[in-house]
Write a protein that holds these residues in place. Structure first.
Motif, PDB file in Angstrom:
ATOM      1  N   VAL A   1      -6.062  59.048  41.723  1.00 25.64           N
ATOM      2  CA  VAL A   1      -7.187  59.319  42.616  1.00 25.64           C
ATOM      3  C   VAL A   1      -7.873  57.997  42.922  1.00 25.64           C
ATOM      4  N   TYR A   2      -8.099  57.755  44.214  1.00 26.21           N
ATOM      5  CA  TYR A   2      -8.791  56.539  44.664  1.00 26.21           C
ATOM      6  C   TYR A   2      -9.935  56.948  45.576  1.00 26.21           C
ATOM      7  N   ARG A   3     -11.150  56.492  45.269  1.00 28.39           N
ATOM      8  CA  ARG A   3     -12.311  56.803  46.096  1.00 28.39           C
ATOM      9  C   ARG A   3     -12.483  55.740  47.177  1.00 28.39           C
ATOM     10  N   ARG A   4     -12.669  56.196  48.414  1.00 31.41           N
ATOM     11  CA  ARG A   4     -12.755  55.296  49.567  1.00 31.41           C
ATOM     12  C   ARG A   4     -13.767  54.174  49.325  1.00 31.41           C
ATOM     13  N   ASP A   5     -13.354  52.942  49.636  1.00 27.82           N
ATOM     14  CA  ASP A   5     -14.159  51.720  49.539  1.00 27.82           C
ATOM     15  C   ASP A   5     -14.443  51.271  48.102  1.00 27.82           C
ATOM     16  N   ALA A   6     -13.895  51.954  47.081  1.00 23.95           N
ATOM     17  CA  ALA A   6     -14.141  51.547  45.702  1.00 23.95           C
ATOM     18  C   ALA A   6     -13.352  50.294  45.328  1.00 23.95           C
ATOM     19  N   LEU A   7     -12.165  50.123  45.930  1.00 24.63           N
ATOM     20  CA  LEU A   7     -11.276  48.988  45.646  1.00 24.63           C
ATOM     21  C   LEU A   7     -10.931  48.887  44.154  1.00 24.63           C
ATOM     22  N   ALA A   8     -10.846  50.048  43.528  1.00 22.77           N
ATOM     23  CA  ALA A   8     -10.380  50.166  42.146  1.00 22.77           C
ATOM     24  C   ALA A   8      -9.932  51.606  41.951  1.00 22.77           C
ATOM     25  N   VAL A   9      -8.897  51.808  41.156  1.00 21.82           N
ATOM     26  CA  VAL A   9      -8.397  53.151  40.889  1.00 21.82           C
ATOM     27  C   VAL A   9      -9.438  53.935  40.094  1.00 21.82           C
ATOM     28  N   GLU A  10      -9.757  55.143  40.557  1.00 24.26           N
ATOM     29  CA  GLU A  10     -10.736  55.973  39.847  1.00 24.26           C
ATOM     30  C   GLU A  10     -10.086  56.745  38.702  1.00 24.26           C
ATOM     31  N   LEU A  11      -8.880  57.257  38.931  1.00 21.57           N
ATOM     32  CA  LEU A  11      -8.198  58.042  37.905  1.00 21.57           C
ATOM     33  C   LEU A  11      -6.702  57.871  38.049  1.00 21.57           C
ATOM     34  N   ARG A  12      -6.037  57.607  36.935  1.00 29.15           N
ATOM     35  CA  ARG A  12      -4.581  57.612  36.902  1.00 29.15           C
ATOM     36  C   ARG A  12      -4.174  58.340  35.636  1.00 29.15           C
ATOM     37  N   ARG A  13      -3.371  59.380  35.780  1.00 28.27           N
ATOM     38  CA  ARG A  13      -3.079  60.253  34.644  1.00 28.27           C
ATOM     39  C   ARG A  13      -1.657  60.787  34.727  1.00 28.27           C
ATOM     40  N   ARG A  14      -0.964  60.780  33.600  1.00 33.09           N
ATOM     41  CA  ARG A  14       0.326  61.453  33.504  1.00 33.09           C
ATOM     42  C   ARG A  14       0.074  62.835  32.901  1.00 33.09           C
ATOM     43  N   ILE A  15       0.477  63.860  33.643  1.00 32.54           N
ATOM     44  CA  ILE A  15       0.217  65.241  33.250  1.00 32.54           C
ATOM     45  C   ILE A  15       1.494  65.841  32.683  1.00 32.54           C
ATOM     46  N   THR A  16       1.417  66.311  31.444  1.00 32.15           N
ATOM     47  CA  THR A  16       2.571  66.894  30.765  1.00 32.15           C
ATOM     48  C   THR A  16       2.427  68.421  30.700  1.00 32.15           C
ATOM     49  N   GLU A  17       3.448  69.067  30.164  1.00 28.59           N
ATOM     50  CA  GLU A  17       3.425  70.516  29.996  1.00 28.59           C
ATOM     51  C   GLU A  17       2.264  70.963  29.107  1.00 28.59           C
ATOM     52  N   GLU A  18       1.794  70.066  28.242  1.00 29.95           N
ATOM     53  CA  GLU A  18       0.738  70.427  27.304  1.00 29.95           C
ATOM     54  C   GLU A  18      -0.664  70.222  27.883  1.00 29.95           C
ATOM     55  N   ASP A  19      -0.762  69.686  29.086  1.00 25.03           N
ATOM     56  CA  ASP A  19      -2.072  69.422  29.677  1.00 25.03           C
ATOM     57  C   ASP A  19      -2.824  70.743  29.899  1.00 25.03           C
ATOM     58  N   GLU A  20      -3.997  70.876  29.285  1.00 24.87           N
ATOM     59  CA  GLU A  20      -4.723  72.150  29.324  1.00 24.87           C
ATOM     60  C   GLU A  20      -5.160  72.525  30.737  1.00 24.87           C
ATOM     61  N   TYR A  21      -5.608  71.548  31.515  1.00 25.11           N
ATOM     62  CA  TYR A  21      -6.068  71.877  32.862  1.00 25.11           C
ATOM     63  C   TYR A  21      -4.905  72.343  33.739  1.00 25.11           C
ATOM     64  N   PHE A  22      -3.774  71.655  33.651  1.00 23.65           N
ATOM     65  CA  PHE A  22      -2.633  72.053  34.467  1.00 23.65           C
ATOM     66  C   PHE A  22      -2.114  73.426  34.044  1.00 23.65           C
ATOM     67  N   ARG A  23      -2.112  73.699  32.749  1.00 23.95           N
ATOM     68  CA  ARG A  23      -1.694  75.023  32.277  1.00 23.95           C
ATOM     69  C   ARG A  23      -2.641  76.098  32.795  1.00 23.95           C
ATOM     70  N   ALA A  24      -3.941  75.788  32.826  1.00 26.46           N
ATOM     71  CA  ALA A  24      -4.910  76.758  33.348  1.00 26.46           C
ATOM     72  C   ALA A  24      -4.685  77.002  34.836  1.00 26.46           C
ATOM     73  N   ILE A  25      -4.400  75.928  35.586  1.00 23.70           N
ATOM     74  CA  ILE A  25      -4.123  76.078  37.018  1.00 23.70           C
ATOM     75  C   ILE A  25      -2.912  76.997  37.228  1.00 23.70           C
TER      76      ILE A  25
END
Length: 243
Positions: free
Chosen positions: A198-222
């Motif tokens: 995730v990159y926020r416009r004009d921030a010129l820095a990465v806001e979030l970088r994440r590797r999502i696995t099968e165990e990721d609680e949020y992805f499992r909830a989705i």
């Protein structure tokens, strides 16, 4: 095969890619298909790739080492704009085709690669492009604020119905993940884990970088809540009265 998606939204950029390569009954490999060039305060450029892994890796390596273009040699660290970055990726694709295309053709191996490149360079606009195997490219627009490569047909209907340019970044992440989940459920050549940026416009820095696995609680909830919501939705639709 693979599935990658990029969303160019009012508030910023969402990029998502799976990591499965060479799927088969007895041969499943995992390779990261997201590549990030970041100089905080100066530029953030993100690439995700689909197609032949050897071709895409050769293109990415060329982009780091330097590609001859417009009478000079550029890398993603030196290009002055995202448009020039897309042109550079196209030039790298054509260069790899010049080197490897004839040998691949002799072995009846198709030259198959597609790349999403998005990001922002200081004093320039955030932009998102899709580069084809011929080296030409298209750009996402407010009317069509997302681009997909790879096995895109399963996740596209969700994005078509729900994503607009004004979609908030957090909702963009949610919709991209739902789109990925639909693809994972319907095509074995796309697989976990998945890489999210995730990159926020004009921030010129990465806001979030994440590797999502099968165990990721949020992805499992989705996965669970989307399945439940679909089942509930079809149940609430009236039955046909065709007699």
């Amino acid at each position: 095969m693979t599935y990658c998606v990029g969303l160019d939204l009012k508030d910023g950029l969402v990029m998502l890619s799976d990591t499965r390569t060479n799927a088969g009954v007895d041969h499943i490999s995992t390779f990261g298909k997201m590549h990030v060039v970041e100089v905080p305060g100066e530029r953030v450029i993100v690439l995700v790739t689909a197609g032949n892994l050897a071709v895409s890796q050769a293109v990415v390596n060329l982009l780091h080492e330097g590609v001859e273009h417009d009478g000079g040699t550029d890398t993603l660290l030196s290009v002055p704009s995202m448009f020039r970055a897309a042109q550079l990726v196209g030039a790298a694709v054509r260069r790899v085709f010049e080197i490897d295309g004839p040998g691949m053709a002799a072995q009846s191996v198709p030259f198959d690669v597609s790349i999403l490149i998005g990001g922002q360079i200081a004093a320039r606009s955030l932009r998102l492009f899709q580069v084809y195997a011929a080296g030409n490219f298209i750009e996402a627009t407010p009317d069509t604020p997302f681009l997909q490569i790879g096995e895109h047909k399963y996740g596209k209907p969700i994005l078509d119905r729900a994503v607009t340019y004004d979609t908030p970044l957090a909702d963009g992440v949610k919709l991209a993940l739902i789109s990925m989940d639909s693809t994972l459920r319907s095509n074995l050549t796309v697989g976990m884990p998945v890489d999210l940026l995730v990159y926020r416009r004009d921030a010129l820095a990465v806001e979030l970088r994440r590797r999502i696995t099968e165990e990721d609680e949020y992805f499992r909830a989705i996965r669970q809540r989307w399945s439940d919501a679909l089942r509930e939705a079809y149940r609430t639709i009236p039955l046909p009265d065709w007699g």
